[in-house]
Design a protein around this motif. Structure first.
Motif, PDB file in Angstrom:
ATOM      1  N   GLU A   1      42.656  50.592  44.411  1.00 33.90           N
ATOM      2  CA  GLU A   1      43.826  50.347  45.250  1.00 33.90           C
ATOM      3  C   GLU A   1      44.234  48.867  45.158  1.00 33.90           C
ATOM      4  N   PRO A   2      45.517  48.581  45.068  1.00 32.18           N
ATOM      5  CA  PRO A   2      45.953  47.177  45.072  1.00 32.18           C
ATOM      6  C   PRO A   2      45.591  46.485  46.390  1.00 32.18           C
ATOM      7  N   ALA A   3      45.319  45.189  46.296  1.00 37.98           N
ATOM      8  CA  ALA A   3      45.068  44.361  47.481  1.00 37.98           C
ATOM      9  C   ALA A   3      46.194  43.334  47.558  1.00 37.98           C
ATOM     10  N   TYR A   4      46.593  42.975  48.756  1.00 33.28           N
ATOM     11  CA  TYR A   4      47.740  42.082  48.899  1.00 33.28           C
ATOM     12  C   TYR A   4      47.431  40.784  49.636  1.00 33.28           C
ATOM     13  N   PHE A   5      46.598  40.829  50.643  1.00 29.50           N
ATOM     14  CA  PHE A   5      46.347  39.647  51.456  1.00 29.50           C
ATOM     15  C   PHE A   5      44.940  39.139  51.198  1.00 29.50           C
TER      16      PHE A   5
ATOM     17  N   THR B   1      36.477  38.955  49.988  1.00 30.57           N
ATOM     18  CA  THR B   1      37.071  40.032  50.769  1.00 30.57           C
ATOM     19  C   THR B   1      38.573  39.848  50.936  1.00 30.57           C
ATOM     20  N   ASP B   2      39.241  40.954  51.295  1.00 29.20           N
ATOM     21  CA  ASP B   2      40.627  40.875  51.708  1.00 29.20           C
ATOM     22  C   ASP B   2      40.648  40.743  53.229  1.00 29.20           C
ATOM     23  N   TYR B   3      41.809  40.835  53.832  1.00 31.21           N
ATOM     24  CA  TYR B   3      41.919  40.627  55.279  1.00 31.21           C
ATOM     25  C   TYR B   3      41.226  41.729  56.088  1.00 31.21           C
ATOM     26  N   ASN B   4      40.883  42.865  55.431  1.00 33.34           N
ATOM     27  CA  ASN B   4      40.162  43.939  56.118  1.00 33.34           C
ATOM     28  C   ASN B   4      38.656  43.899  55.856  1.00 33.34           C
ATOM     29  N   GLY B   5      38.197  42.905  55.092  1.00 27.26           N
ATOM     30  CA  GLY B   5      36.776  42.802  54.779  1.00 27.26           C
ATOM     31  C   GLY B   5      36.347  43.562  53.548  1.00 27.26           C
ATOM     32  N   ASN B   6      37.297  44.099  52.766  1.00 23.14           N
ATOM     33  CA  ASN B   6      36.972  44.827  51.535  1.00 23.14           C
ATOM     34  C   ASN B   6      36.715  43.863  50.386  1.00 23.14           C
ATOM     35  N   ALA B   7      35.730  44.178  49.543  1.00 21.48           N
ATOM     36  CA  ALA B   7      35.471  43.384  48.338  1.00 21.48           C
ATOM     37  C   ALA B   7      36.657  43.540  47.386  1.00 21.48           C
ATOM     38  N   VAL B   8      37.072  42.438  46.776  1.00 18.75           N
ATOM     39  CA  VAL B   8      38.283  42.410  45.943  1.00 18.75           C
ATOM     40  C   VAL B   8      37.984  41.757  44.604  1.00 18.75           C
ATOM     41  N   ILE B   9      38.685  42.219  43.576  1.00 16.66           N
ATOM     42  CA  ILE B   9      38.656  41.548  42.276  1.00 16.66           C
ATOM     43  C   ILE B   9      40.068  41.082  41.952  1.00 16.66           C
ATOM     44  N   ILE B  10      40.170  39.850  41.464  1.00 19.68           N
ATOM     45  CA  ILE B  10      41.460  39.304  41.036  1.00 19.68           C
ATOM     46  C   ILE B  10      41.407  39.155  39.519  1.00 19.68           C
ATOM     47  N   THR B  11      42.363  39.782  38.821  1.00 22.49           N
ATOM     48  CA  THR B  11      42.466  39.606  37.371  1.00 22.49           C
ATOM     49  C   THR B  11      43.554  38.584  37.095  1.00 22.49           C
TER      50      THR B  11
ATOM     51  N   VAL C   1      49.665  35.082  35.535  1.00 24.83           N
ATOM     52  CA  VAL C   1      49.928  35.932  36.695  1.00 24.83           C
ATOM     53  C   VAL C   1      48.606  36.523  37.180  1.00 24.83           C
ATOM     54  N   GLN C   2      48.634  37.119  38.364  1.00 24.32           N
ATOM     55  CA  GLN C   2      47.429  37.692  38.948  1.00 24.32           C
ATOM     56  C   GLN C   2      47.682  39.105  39.460  1.00 24.32           C
ATOM     57  N   GLU C   3      46.634  39.901  39.445  1.00 22.68           N
ATOM     58  CA  GLU C   3      46.611  41.234  40.047  1.00 22.68           C
ATOM     59  C   GLU C   3      45.349  41.288  40.904  1.00 22.68           C
ATOM     60  N   ALA C   4      45.432  41.830  42.107  1.00 25.46           N
ATOM     61  CA  ALA C   4      44.270  41.954  42.993  1.00 25.46           C
ATOM     62  C   ALA C   4      44.060  43.418  43.352  1.00 25.46           C
ATOM     63  N   HIS C   5      42.795  43.844  43.330  1.00 31.53           N
ATOM     64  CA  HIS C   5      42.455  45.236  43.645  1.00 31.53           C
ATOM     65  C   HIS C   5      41.192  45.280  44.499  1.00 31.53           C
TER      66      HIS C   5
ATOM     67  N   ASP D   1      42.754  35.479  50.059  1.00 27.43           N
ATOM     68  CA  ASP D   1      42.775  34.036  49.811  1.00 27.43           C
ATOM     69  C   ASP D   1      42.665  33.772  48.316  1.00 27.43           C
ATOM     70  N   GLY D   2      43.510  32.901  47.790  1.00 31.88           N
ATOM     71  CA  GLY D   2      43.483  32.551  46.376  1.00 31.88           C
ATOM     72  C   GLY D   2      44.293  33.467  45.482  1.00 31.88           C
ATOM     73  N   TYR D   3      44.950  34.453  46.056  1.00 31.56           N
ATOM     74  CA  TYR D   3      45.758  35.392  45.272  1.00 31.56           C
ATOM     75  C   TYR D   3      47.235  35.132  45.538  1.00 31.56           C
ATOM     76  N   ASP D   4      47.993  34.930  44.462  1.00 33.29           N
ATOM     77  CA  ASP D   4      49.423  34.646  44.589  1.00 33.29           C
ATOM     78  C   ASP D   4      50.228  35.796  43.997  1.00 33.29           C
ATOM     79  N   VAL D   5      50.581  36.764  44.844  1.00 29.50           N
ATOM     80  CA  VAL D   5      51.330  37.935  44.402  1.00 29.50           C
ATOM     81  C   VAL D   5      52.704  37.548  43.853  1.00 29.50           C
ATOM     82  N   GLY D   6      53.255  36.434  44.282  1.00 30.81           N
ATOM     83  CA  GLY D   6      54.581  36.007  43.856  1.00 30.81           C
ATOM     84  C   GLY D   6      54.679  35.594  42.405  1.00 30.81           C
ATOM     85  N   LEU D   7      53.555  35.268  41.766  1.00 30.57           N
ATOM     86  CA  LEU D   7      53.599  34.854  40.361  1.00 30.57           C
ATOM     87  C   LEU D   7      54.194  35.944  39.478  1.00 30.57           C
ATOM     88  N   SER D   8      53.834  37.193  39.726  1.00 31.34           N
ATOM     89  CA  SER D   8      54.299  38.279  38.858  1.00 31.34           C
ATOM     90  C   SER D   8      55.773  38.608  39.080  1.00 31.34           C
TER      91      SER D   8
END
Length: 108
Positions: free
Chosen positions: A48-52, A8-18, A73-77, A54-61
């Motif tokens: 929709e993009p996800a930002y917050f 999940t993200d910080y709102n409890g939504n299921a997320v995929i990280i590529t 690099v990673q993308e989270a949605h 755990d385990g996702y580093d938006v700064g890599l891109s």
């Protein structure tokens, strides 16, 4: 390319990280986020993009990569559901020829 569903993200939504490997083929140093556009779809709808997450580093891109070098690099949605496949399209950020990479990420 590799994808990992995250709980999940910080709102409890299921997320995929590529997880993608960016190789800079241009003549000058560039970051991934100004070089390519990544769009994910599930059930025909853009995710929709996800930002917050755990385990996702938006700064890599955002890190510059010199000519010929590469960086993972990673993308989270945010997923619409946890079972339908996710379709990915990657295009040049500014593209005049319309070329793109397309793939499918099965979740179940």
């Amino acid at each position: 390319m590799q994808a990992t569903p995250k709980p999940t993200d910080y709102n409890g939504n299921a997320v995929i990280i590529t997880n993608l490997t960016f190789e800079n083929l241009s003549s000058e140093a560039r970051p991934f986020f100004t070089t390519a556009s990544v769009t994910l779809y599930q059930d025909g709808v853009e995710l929709e993009p996800a930002y917050f997450v755990d385990g996702y580093d938006v700064g890599l891109s955002q890190r510059k990569v010199q000519k010929g070098a590469n960086l993972d690099v990673q993308e989270a949605h945010i997923l619409r559901n946890k079972t339908s496949p996710v379709y990915i399209e990657i295009t040049d950020w500014i593209s005049w020829n319309g070329s793109k990479y397309q793939g499918v990420i099965p979740l179940s």
